[in-house]
Design a protein around this motif. Sequence first.
Motif, PDB file in Angstrom:
ATOM      1  N   LEU A  23       0.820  -1.207   0.000  1.00 56.53           N
ATOM      2  CA  LEU A  23       0.000   0.000   0.000  1.00 56.53           C
ATOM      3  C   LEU A  23       0.859   1.264   0.000  1.00 56.53           C
ATOM      4  CD1 LEU A  23      -2.961  -0.853   2.393  1.00 56.53           C
ATOM      5  CD2 LEU A  23      -2.939  -0.810  -0.104  1.00 56.53           C
ATOM      6  N   GLN A  27       0.878   3.917  -3.240  1.00 57.04           N
ATOM      7  CA  GLN A  27      -0.083   4.904  -2.762  1.00 57.04           C
ATOM      8  C   GLN A  27      -0.527   5.867  -3.858  1.00 57.04           C
ATOM      9  OE1 GLN A  27       0.946   6.749   0.908  1.00 57.04           O
ATOM     10  NE2 GLN A  27      -0.970   7.886   1.007  1.00 57.04           N
ATOM     11  N   ARG A  28       0.403   6.409  -4.621  1.00 57.30           N
ATOM     12  CA  ARG A  28       0.010   7.362  -5.676  1.00 57.30           C
ATOM     13  C   ARG A  28      -0.952   6.737  -6.679  1.00 57.30           C
ATOM     14  NH1 ARG A  28       5.357   9.106  -7.920  1.00 57.30           N
ATOM     15  NH2 ARG A  28       6.359   8.165  -6.154  1.00 57.30           N
ATOM     16  N   GLU A  31      -4.539   5.529  -4.124  1.00 49.93           N
ATOM     17  CA  GLU A  31      -5.259   6.319  -3.135  1.00 49.93           C
ATOM     18  C   GLU A  31      -6.476   7.060  -3.685  1.00 49.93           C
ATOM     19  OE1 GLU A  31      -2.767   9.226  -1.271  1.00 49.93           O
ATOM     20  OE2 GLU A  31      -2.034   9.969  -3.174  1.00 49.93           O
ATOM     21  N   MET A  36     -10.341   2.441  -1.369  1.00 51.88           N
ATOM     22  CA  MET A  36      -9.070   2.388  -0.652  1.00 51.88           C
ATOM     23  C   MET A  36      -8.977   3.447   0.446  1.00 51.88           C
ATOM     24  SD  MET A  36      -7.696  -0.191  -1.984  1.00 51.88           S
ATOM     25  CE  MET A  36      -6.086  -0.111  -1.249  1.00 51.88           C
ATOM     26  N   ALA A  37     -10.050   4.213   0.660  1.00 45.01           N
ATOM     27  CA  ALA A  37     -10.010   5.298   1.650  1.00 45.01           C
ATOM     28  C   ALA A  37      -9.694   4.767   3.055  1.00 45.01           C
ATOM     29  CB  ALA A  37     -11.329   6.064   1.654  1.00 45.01           C
ATOM     30  N   TYR A  40      -6.044   3.558   3.428  1.00 43.38           N
ATOM     31  CA  TYR A  40      -5.093   4.661   3.366  1.00 43.38           C
ATOM     32  C   TYR A  40      -5.204   5.598   4.565  1.00 43.38           C
ATOM     33  CZ  TYR A  40      -2.748   3.209  -0.763  1.00 43.38           C
ATOM     34  OH  TYR A  40      -1.962   2.493  -1.632  1.00 43.38           O
ATOM     35  N   ARG A  41      -6.311   5.585   5.282  1.00 45.43           N
ATOM     36  CA  ARG A  41      -6.353   6.296   6.561  1.00 45.43           C
ATOM     37  C   ARG A  41      -5.432   5.596   7.561  1.00 45.43           C
ATOM     38  NH1 ARG A  41     -11.834   7.409   5.301  1.00 45.43           N
ATOM     39  NH2 ARG A  41     -12.614   5.601   6.425  1.00 45.43           N
ATOM     40  N   ALA A  44      -1.867   6.448   6.664  1.00 44.83           N
ATOM     41  CA  ALA A  44      -1.531   7.800   7.121  1.00 44.83           C
ATOM     42  C   ALA A  44      -1.235   7.807   8.619  1.00 44.83           C
ATOM     43  CB  ALA A  44      -2.665   8.762   6.791  1.00 44.83           C
TER      44      ALA A  44
END
Length: 70
Positions: A23, A27-28, A31, A36-37, A40-41, A44
């Motif tokens: 992931l 990411q680029r 995301e 994928m929200a 990707y939280r 982060a």
Amino acid sequence: AYDVALKRGEGACPFNVLYWDFLIRNQRRLEGNPRMALPYRAVAAMAADHDSIRAEGEALRMRLGAAPRT
């Protein structure tokens, strides 16, 4: 036995570090996908660990005989 609740480190399931490393590396590309929200939280939230996750993932792939990633 591996602890699947651990994201990384000793005792963690090796698939976990490979998942998070994937992931982070992609990411680029991924995301922008609404599905994928949530993952990707989580990515982060572990921003301080990205370098060590990448290094752990690379070391694991090398142990498995995979070619190095960029």
